[in-house]
Design an enzyme around this catalytic site. Structure first.
Site, PDB file in Angstrom:
ATOM      1  N   CYS A  99      -4.779  -3.601   3.250  1.00  0.00           N
ATOM      2  CA  CYS A  99      -4.474  -3.253   4.632  1.00  0.00           C
ATOM      3  C   CYS A  99      -5.653  -3.436   5.600  1.00  0.00           C
ATOM      4  CB  CYS A  99      -3.929  -1.827   4.685  1.00  0.00           C
ATOM      5  SG  CYS A  99      -3.037  -1.435   6.232  1.00  0.00           S
ATOM      6  N   LYS A 110     -10.189   0.504  -2.159  1.00  0.00           N
ATOM      7  CA  LYS A 110     -10.312   0.098  -0.757  1.00  0.00           C
ATOM      8  C   LYS A 110     -11.676   0.458  -0.183  1.00  0.00           C
ATOM      9  CE  LYS A 110      -7.629   0.609   3.562  1.00  0.00           C
ATOM     10  NZ  LYS A 110      -6.489   1.362   4.155  1.00  0.00           N
ATOM     11  N   GLU A 127       0.843  -1.187   0.000  1.00  0.00           N
ATOM     12  CA  GLU A 127       0.000   0.000   0.000  1.00  0.00           C
ATOM     13  C   GLU A 127       0.884   1.244   0.000  1.00  0.00           C
ATOM     14  OE1 GLU A 127      -3.767   1.611   2.654  1.00  0.00           O
ATOM     15  OE2 GLU A 127      -2.104   0.633   3.686  1.00  0.00           O
TER      16      GLU A 127
END
Length: 312
Positions: free
Chosen positions: A188, A146, A71
């Protein structure tokens, strides 16, 4: 310890040893090799690209078919204003450089979290945290934005308010076929939501990838535990490329990039600092494990609902 419990533990250990032996029995040199890259991004985009390009070229030299970047591989800014200023659209110069690099190296790339100015940039003045997959011809074959933004305040780690500059993605992306297997895309903080991984595996994922920039407090406590849990419950390989070290005066990351197999064993791990680790992906081992431990056939959604709905 009772005789019954001792017998149960012995059988479970024996089952584990059999599965590991099956994994080793495959001709390892025939299995696809993946490279997991660990970097320390800064606000200097050009320097970050040089670092990532060196690792990608090394991965290609070592025979990997796919390289994973963490990321924020493009940059980690000091504040939301700088983040927005440095961001680019997918058609911008930076992704163009990675497209050329993938073509040059003949390597698939997982670009784990690109600060993307989307089509709604003019209206929102906010960006997406976008996971991009490039094939070895340099073409974009998948994008995932995301969906779970990290808005948390952890004592000792400093506040994180991702939504100050970022819009959550509207949907999951169907797993994408690569030379290493079918990859389910996440980023993440997504790893804290098992519903996402269950939905991806029910859609056909064999590898889950969590490019990350974990903090110095949550990292030691949760990083490996969460990754191994996602691998075990989904019976997938888990690949987690991570940021490491100090990015600037305001932020540092935990590192410890790793690959976890479907049994929950860490099969590759980066050492301290920037670098890469390598792992073989054995899908025949994954299929045998799912056959011997058919947890998805044993689910009881009539009792507790569908924790991860299959993707449409």
């Amino acid at each position: 310890m009772t005789c019954e419990l001792r017998k149960h533990l012995t059988e479970e250990r024996g089952f584990n040893l059999i599965l590991r032996a099956m994994a080793v029995s495959s001709s390892s040199w025939e299995l696809p090799l993946v490279a997991v890259c660990q970097v320390t991004s800064t606000p200097d985009k050009e320097h970050n690209f040089i670092t990532c390009a060196e690792l990608i070229r090394e991965a290609a030299r070592l025979g990997a078919c796919l390289a994973f970047l963490p990321e924020a591989f493009d940059f980690i800014a000091r504040n939301p204003e700088e983040t927005l200023h440095l961001s680019e659209p997918l058609g911008g110069n930076l992704l163009g450089e990675y497209t050329q690099l993938a073509r040059e190296c003949g390597l698939w790339l997982s670009l784990g979290g690109f600060h993307e100015r989307g089509q709604d940039w003019e209206q929102t003045q906010k960006i997406y945290n976008c996971h991009v997959i490039l094939n070895n011809k340099g073409s974009v074959v998948a994008t995932y934005r995301k969906t779970h933004l990290c808005d948390v305040e952890i004592p000792g780690q400093g506040p994180m308010h991702e939504s100050n500059s970022t819009i959550p993605g509207p949907s999951l992306e169907s797993p994408v076929s690569t030379p290493a297997g079918k990859i389910g895309l996440a980023i993440c903080y997504d790893m804290r939501f098992p519903e996402l991984s269950l939905a991806l595996v029910q859609a056909g994922a064999e590898i889950l990838t969590y490019p990350s920039a974990f903090g110095s407090v949550t990292g030691p406590a949760h990083w490996e535990v969460l990754l191994r849990a996602r691998a075990i419950e989904s019976q997938c390989y888990v690949v987690a490329a991570a940021q490491c070290g100090r990015h600037h005066e305001k932020r540092a990351s935990y590192g410890h990039s790793m690959v976890v197999d479907p049994w929950g064993t860490v099969v590759a791990r980066c050492s301290e600092g920037p670098g890469l680790c390598l792992a073989r992906i054995d899908l025949s081992y994954l299929r045998r494990l799912r056959q011997h431990l058919p947890v998805f056939q044993h689910r009881r959604p009539e009792l507790y609902g569908h924790l991860g709905h299959p993707l449409s």
